[in-house]
Scaffold this active site. Sequence first.
Site, PDB file in Angstrom:
ATOM      1  N   GLU A 124       0.843  -1.193   0.000  1.00 54.73           N
ATOM      2  CA  GLU A 124       0.000   0.000   0.000  1.00 54.73           C
ATOM      3  C   GLU A 124       0.883   1.249   0.000  1.00 54.73           C
ATOM      4  OE1 GLU A 124      -2.413   2.951  -0.082  1.00 54.73           O
ATOM      5  OE2 GLU A 124      -3.204   0.913  -0.315  1.00 54.73           O
ATOM      6  N   ASP A 171      -6.495  -4.034  -6.288  1.00 53.49           N
ATOM      7  CA  ASP A 171      -7.605  -3.080  -6.285  1.00 53.49           C
ATOM      8  C   ASP A 171      -7.005  -1.692  -6.503  1.00 53.49           C
ATOM      9  OD1 ASP A 171      -9.930  -1.670  -5.934  1.00 53.49           O
ATOM     10  OD2 ASP A 171     -10.159  -2.120  -3.804  1.00 53.49           O
ATOM     11  N   CYS A 191     -12.846   0.030 -10.126  1.00 53.00           N
ATOM     12  CA  CYS A 191     -13.942   0.995 -10.037  1.00 53.00           C
ATOM     13  C   CYS A 191     -14.127   1.765 -11.340  1.00 53.00           C
ATOM     14  CB  CYS A 191     -13.710   1.969  -8.883  1.00 53.00           C
ATOM     15  SG  CYS A 191     -12.179   2.923  -9.012  1.00 53.00           S
TER      16      CYS A 191
END
Length: 402
Positions: A288, A332, A359
């Site tokens: 991350e 993601d 998304c």
Amino acid sequence: MNWTGRELTAEVGPVAHGGHCVSRVDGRVVFVRHALPGETVIALVTEDKGGSFCRADAIEVLEASPHRVTPPCPLAAPGGCGGCDWQHASGDYQRTLKAAVVAEQLHRLAGLDIEASDVDVEELAGGLLEWRTRARLAVDDDGVPGFRAHHSHRVVPVESCPIAAPGTVDQVTSRTWRPGTELEVCVDSDQWTYVTQWRKDRRGKAVPRAVVGDPVVVERAARREWRVSAHGFWQVHPDAADVLSEVVSSWSGLAAGQCAWDLYSGVGLFAGVLAEQVGPEGTVIAVESVREAAEFGVDNLADLPQVRTIAGRVEPVLGAGSLPDPDVVVLDPPRKGAGRVVVDAIAERSPSRVVYVACDPAALARDVKFFGERGFRLAGLRAFDAFPMTHHVECVALLERT
């Protein structure tokens, strides 16, 4: 000739990515908002940069679609708020439009033989209204909060928002705020409201300041409790985190003792799911780039020693070549997608499958193409209406090595 301000009679064609439909007038493409396929409208050109296309709003409907409904918000109209794209369409038809967009992007950008009928955009619980648990508002020169108009910095003041969950927008519109700032408001799983005000420092960098509630919120999903920054990333639909976790779990195919990568891992949602599957003898590497989120991830998964969290950008972390080979990769990425560099780095390590949460269907399609060039095929696709009334749609793709 610049068409800005010109009114056109337009026969509205198919839906396009971005919350508008395609029309052609006098040899030019016109992207029309507030219209539906098959309608005839009077469209006012709002933007014309002189190229092969321009943008317009449908200001009068001459022949209406049977799927047209009255928007629940009066600001979901030409010149109004830019947040919602499809309030004038029934819920079923909104999902039909999104399915068409997903299929078109995968066909055009990834070269797949796929039709809109092949895509089922699944409805999440709760309906079309009062679902959005996180929202960001701008403050105008008079200190009044609101949302920005479409393709504009203009602030449209609001008193309420029908898609916002109670405890969010309604908590900040009853007072004035410092002009020129932005407000981020959320309500967590315990129904506590948190407001963060963003203002620029002397160097022009936006910095957050908690003004209502603790800056750390509590969310619950995938049978765990998560601590998240009030202005950090978390799914805005209350059902989305659970639903996506279930898909990742069912599609990962992991067995005890295996290794998984969770890229763009946020506060550890998917890493926690994967850790349960590989067990204490397995390994989960979570990567991350936002250090604060990575630190929350370490704390959230402190009871799972098989998870190793790395704070850093995905590209250099993978480029270093020091991670163990994964059996499965879950990613993601942000709206722009992962990109060729990340796809190539994943493919070099030969995982058996990749579970890609997206998304943005255009970014997903581009990356599916890159994976296809590296020997992966699209083996599964699910789409969810995690953003009702808007053009956004959440997809999960399963990619398997051929």
